[in-house]
Motif scaffolding. Structure first.
Motif, mmCIF file in Angstrom:
data_model
loop_
_atom_site.group_PDB
_atom_site.id
_atom_site.type_symbol
_atom_site.label_atom_id
_atom_site.label_comp_id
_atom_site.label_asym_id
_atom_site.label_seq_id
_atom_site.Cartn_x
_atom_site.Cartn_y
_atom_site.Cartn_z
ATOM 1 N N GLY A 287 -5.384 -1.441 1.416
ATOM 2 C CA GLY A 287 -6.396 -0.386 1.418
ATOM 3 C C GLY A 287 -6.265 0.562 2.591
ATOM 4 O O GLY A 287 -6.451 1.776 2.435
ATOM 5 N N VAL A 288 -5.939 0.034 3.773
ATOM 6 C CA VAL A 288 -5.814 0.877 4.956
ATOM 7 C C VAL A 288 -4.698 1.900 4.785
ATOM 8 O O VAL A 288 -4.849 3.084 5.111
ATOM 9 C CB VAL A 288 -5.565 0.012 6.211
ATOM 10 N N VAL A 289 -3.552 1.470 4.240
ATOM 11 C CA VAL A 289 -2.429 2.393 4.064
ATOM 12 C C VAL A 289 -2.746 3.441 3.009
ATOM 13 O O VAL A 289 -2.456 4.635 3.197
ATOM 14 C CB VAL A 289 -1.146 1.614 3.716
ATOM 15 N N VAL A 290 -3.344 3.045 1.892
ATOM 16 C CA VAL A 290 -3.731 4.022 0.869
ATOM 17 C C VAL A 290 -4.689 5.048 1.468
ATOM 18 O O VAL A 290 -4.536 6.266 1.264
ATOM 19 C CB VAL A 290 -4.374 3.317 -0.343
ATOM 20 N N TYR A 291 -5.662 4.567 2.210
ATOM 21 C CA TYR A 291 -6.643 5.454 2.849
ATOM 22 C C TYR A 291 -5.971 6.397 3.841
ATOM 23 O O TYR A 291 -6.191 7.616 3.821
ATOM 24 C CB TYR A 291 -7.699 4.601 3.546
ATOM 25 N N ASN A 292 -5.119 5.841 4.716
ATOM 26 C CA ASN A 292 -4.522 6.661 5.770
ATOM 27 C C ASN A 292 -3.572 7.713 5.222
ATOM 28 O O ASN A 292 -3.589 8.867 5.665
ATOM 29 C CB ASN A 292 -3.797 5.774 6.779
ATOM 30 N N VAL A 293 -2.718 7.342 4.280
ATOM 31 C CA VAL A 293 -1.760 8.313 3.752
ATOM 32 C C VAL A 293 -2.485 9.480 3.088
ATOM 33 O O VAL A 293 -2.143 10.648 3.308
ATOM 34 C CB VAL A 293 -0.797 7.634 2.756
ATOM 35 N N THR A 294 -3.506 9.193 2.292
ATOM 36 C CA THR A 294 -4.195 10.267 1.578
ATOM 37 C C THR A 294 -4.997 11.156 2.517
ATOM 38 O O THR A 294 -4.908 12.382 2.450
ATOM 39 C CB THR A 294 -5.105 9.686 0.484
ATOM 40 N N GLN A 295 -5.755 10.549 3.433
ATOM 41 C CA GLN A 295 -6.603 11.401 4.284
ATOM 42 C C GLN A 295 -5.805 12.113 5.377
ATOM 43 O O GLN A 295 -6.112 13.252 5.714
ATOM 44 C CB GLN A 295 -7.772 10.597 4.868
ATOM 45 N N VAL A 296 -4.756 11.488 5.916
ATOM 46 C CA VAL A 296 -3.945 12.167 6.934
ATOM 47 C C VAL A 296 -3.165 13.327 6.316
ATOM 48 O O VAL A 296 -3.079 14.411 6.895
ATOM 49 C CB VAL A 296 -2.997 11.177 7.633
ATOM 50 N N SER A 297 -2.609 13.132 5.124
ATOM 51 C CA SER A 297 -1.888 14.218 4.451
ATOM 52 C C SER A 297 -2.831 15.377 4.142
ATOM 53 O O SER A 297 -2.462 16.554 4.276
ATOM 54 C CB SER A 297 -1.252 13.697 3.159
ATOM 55 N N PHE A 298 -4.057 15.072 3.747
ATOM 56 C CA PHE A 298 -5.054 16.101 3.501
ATOM 57 C C PHE A 298 -5.345 16.886 4.779
ATOM 58 O O PHE A 298 -5.351 18.123 4.783
ATOM 59 C CB PHE A 298 -6.331 15.456 2.963
ATOM 60 N N ARG A 299 -5.556 16.167 5.879
ATOM 61 C CA ARG A 299 -5.836 16.832 7.152
ATOM 62 C C ARG A 299 -4.698 17.745 7.571
ATOM 63 O O ARG A 299 -4.908 18.885 8.002
ATOM 64 C CB ARG A 299 -6.064 15.774 8.239
ATOM 65 N N GLN A 300 -3.458 17.261 7.453
ATOM 66 C CA GLN A 300 -2.306 18.059 7.847
ATOM 67 C C GLN A 300 -2.143 19.274 6.947
ATOM 68 O O GLN A 300 -1.732 20.348 7.399
ATOM 69 C CB GLN A 300 -1.033 17.206 7.782
ATOM 70 N N GLY A 301 -2.453 19.116 5.660
ATOM 71 C CA GLY A 301 -2.219 20.180 4.700
ATOM 72 C C GLY A 301 -3.191 21.336 4.805
ATOM 73 O O GLY A 301 -2.812 22.486 4.563
ATOM 74 N N ILE A 302 -4.447 21.060 5.155
ATOM 75 C CA ILE A 302 -5.445 22.136 5.138
ATOM 76 C C ILE A 302 -5.618 22.816 6.497
ATOM 77 O O ILE A 302 -6.224 23.876 6.579
ATOM 78 C CB ILE A 302 -6.821 21.613 4.684
ATOM 79 N N THR A 303 -5.115 22.219 7.567
ATOM 80 C CA THR A 303 -5.385 22.736 8.909
ATOM 81 C C THR A 303 -4.346 23.775 9.313
ATOM 82 O O THR A 303 -3.146 23.532 9.190
ATOM 83 C CB THR A 303 -5.387 21.595 9.938
ATOM 84 N N PRO A 304 -4.781 24.942 9.817
ATOM 85 C CA PRO A 304 -3.830 25.946 10.301
ATOM 86 C C PRO A 304 -2.942 25.385 11.416
ATOM 87 O O PRO A 304 -3.367 24.528 12.189
ATOM 88 C CB PRO A 304 -4.742 27.060 10.837
ATOM 89 N N GLU A 305 -1.713 25.896 11.494
ATOM 90 C CA GLU A 305 -0.733 25.401 12.456
ATOM 91 C C GLU A 305 -1.256 25.391 13.882
ATOM 92 O O GLU A 305 -1.079 24.415 14.615
ATOM 93 C CB GLU A 305 0.533 26.283 12.386
ATOM 94 N N GLY B 246 0.816 -1.215 0.000
ATOM 95 C CA GLY B 246 0.000 0.000 0.000
ATOM 96 C C GLY B 246 0.844 1.256 0.000
ATOM 97 O O GLY B 246 0.559 2.221 -0.722
ATOM 98 N N ALA B 247 1.914 1.276 0.818
ATOM 99 C CA ALA B 247 2.795 2.445 0.875
ATOM 100 C C ALA B 247 3.512 2.658 -0.451
ATOM 101 O O ALA B 247 3.796 3.795 -0.843
ATOM 102 C CB ALA B 247 3.807 2.271 2.005
ATOM 103 N N ALA B 248 3.803 1.558 -1.165
ATOM 104 C CA ALA B 248 4.502 1.668 -2.443
ATOM 105 C C ALA B 248 3.594 2.206 -3.548
ATOM 106 O O ALA B 248 4.059 2.911 -4.448
ATOM 107 C CB ALA B 248 5.066 0.309 -2.844
ATOM 108 N N VAL B 249 2.299 1.885 -3.480
ATOM 109 C CA VAL B 249 1.401 2.265 -4.583
ATOM 110 C C VAL B 249 0.604 3.534 -4.313
ATOM 111 O O VAL B 249 -0.009 4.064 -5.244
ATOM 112 C CB VAL B 249 0.412 1.116 -4.914
ATOM 113 N N VAL B 250 0.609 4.039 -3.080
ATOM 114 C CA VAL B 250 -0.292 5.151 -2.763
ATOM 115 C C VAL B 250 0.018 6.392 -3.593
ATOM 116 O O VAL B 250 -0.902 7.074 -4.072
ATOM 117 C CB VAL B 250 -0.266 5.466 -1.250
#
Length: 420
Positions: free
Chosen positions: A325-343, A272-276
């Protein structure tokens, strides 16, 4: 021009190294601690469910205020302190066993205490990465860290199963205690400058918790991601309550075989980490979030069919595909959360989501223990897997279904005006 590898980034490399060591030890302990209860203390399904609940109950107890404290304090200091606390608590298990005084209440106390430290560590960890690297490199950074978790999932259970079989389960827990100490030493060497809010800008605890809750609840994508993950984690708690008993007592596997089976299953995380990254670029990051549970989770229906002999492979196949599936899901949604949220809101955003999605784990663990006693272990595994299919529903009802890619930080600065 391509950005230099993150492995040339000193502080990220230190964080990566600390994660490698800690994750391998944690995987050993995740296998060893329940087996201490099952093998050394002859725990029942309900008692094992209580242990699973104790490991995650801290997210319900302190999950929300922990986010406020993480936003108020240097995050590296929190990470180091949490590692030291976990090392001391886990180190007490083999000592008590050697002295002949190890009991289930002590295991519950260790599980609860390490869970409390993990709450602070996990919230600080997810909030700390944006302080070390640029936000447009968060997917790359999170993917590399997921490779660590997945690789440790391959090596850790196998090593843990061998250690348990050769040295007994309580001694194997010692490996995790040592790993946390080494992790703390590496984290102390990180020299990145953190921006901590001034004390004059702080308000009451309840008001700051409320700000984090409102931020997540008012954002249509974050709200649905939280709901989907909560459903998945509740069913994971159900499954975790009876998983070891299912493999050891129902299927009849040895600790070494259980470790090898977990290693084979965890290899899916590496895949999953390789293909995400390529997958997110090809189908779109928003589509990757909701397609991952739809495509990969149904393979979990193979797990309750596990039997002695060749059918043990069904467990590995089901868990392997789910891990992808869990890794694909986690990498995409966690990166999204970190990217849009103010510091200044990162800690509380992560705490609010963690409070919800991890807070249901002890409830699932308790429910799994009760169902295991009333309906039997295999029936409980079936219930957990079938209910897990519902985790995709909130994602399909969210704006993600109408998007190809997740909005960038500049497009989603306010949860009141989300980009679609």
């Amino acid at each position: 021009m391509a950005s230099p590898s993150l492995f040339r980034h000193r502080n990220f490399t230190l964080l990566f190294g600390a994660d490698v060591i800690s994750q391998v030890g944690t995987q050993i302990s995740m296998l060893a601690l329940p087996l201490v209860a099952v093998l050394a203390l002859d725990a029942s399904a309900f008692e094992t469910g209580l242990l699973v609940a104790a490991e995650t109950a801290a997210f319900l107890l302190v999950g929300l205020p922990a986010g406020v404290w993480v936003d108020r304090m240097p995050r590296r200091r929190i990470l180091v302190a949490a590692d030291v606390v976990r090392a001391v608590l886990l180190g007490s298990v083999p000592i008590a066993w050697w002295l002949g005084v190890l009991t289930l209440p002590q295991l519950y106390g260790v599980a609860l205490g390490t869970g409390l430290a993990t709450v602070f560590f996990d919230i600080a960890y997810q909030s700390y990465l944006p302080s070390l690297i640029e936000r447009d490199r968060l997917v790359d950074g999170n993917a590399k860290l997921e490779i660590v978790r997945s690789a440790s999932g391959v090596a850790g259970p196998g090593a843990g199963g061998w250690l348990i079989q050769a040295l007994t389960a309580p001694v194997a827990v010692l490996a995790d205690a040592v790993s946390f100490l080494v992790s703390a030493l590496l984290l102390r060497r990180i020299d990145a400058v953190e921006r901590v809010p001034e004390r004059s800008g702080r308000r009451g605890l309840a008001e700051e918790i409320g700000e984090g809750l409102r931020y997540v609840a008012s954002h249509p994508i974050l709200r649905m991601i939280t709901a989907a993950t909560a459903v998945a984690n509740f069913t994971h708690g159900l499954f975790g309550a009876v998983e070891m008993i299912f493999l050891v007592r129902v299927v009849g596997l040895s600790p070494g075989s259980v470790g090898l089976l977990f290693s084979a299953a965890a290899a899916g995380g590496l895949a999953g980490a390789a293909v995400v990254g390529p997958l997110s670029r090809r189908v779109g990051s928003a589509r990757a979030v909701w397609l991952s549970p739809l495509v990969f989770y149904p393979f979990m229906l193979l797990v309750p069919l596990t039997e002695p002999g060749w059918k043990t492979a069904l467990f590995a196949v089901g868990m392997f595909m789910n891990s992808v599936g869990v890794v694909v899901y986690n990498v995409t949604q966690v990166s999204f959360r970190q990217g849009i949220t103010p510091e200044h809101l990162l800690g509380r955003m992560n705490a609010t989501i963690r409070f919800t999605v991890w807070g249901v784990l002890p409830l699932g663990g308790l429910a799994g223990g009760v169902l295991g006693e009333l309906l039997g272990v295999r029936a409980t595994v079936w219930i957990s897997v079938v209910l897990g299919l519902l985790s995709a529903v909130p994602l399909l009802l969210s704006p993600l279904r109408r998007m190809r890619d997740l909005p960038a930080a500049s497009e989603a600065a306010s949860p009141q005006e989300p980009a679609a």
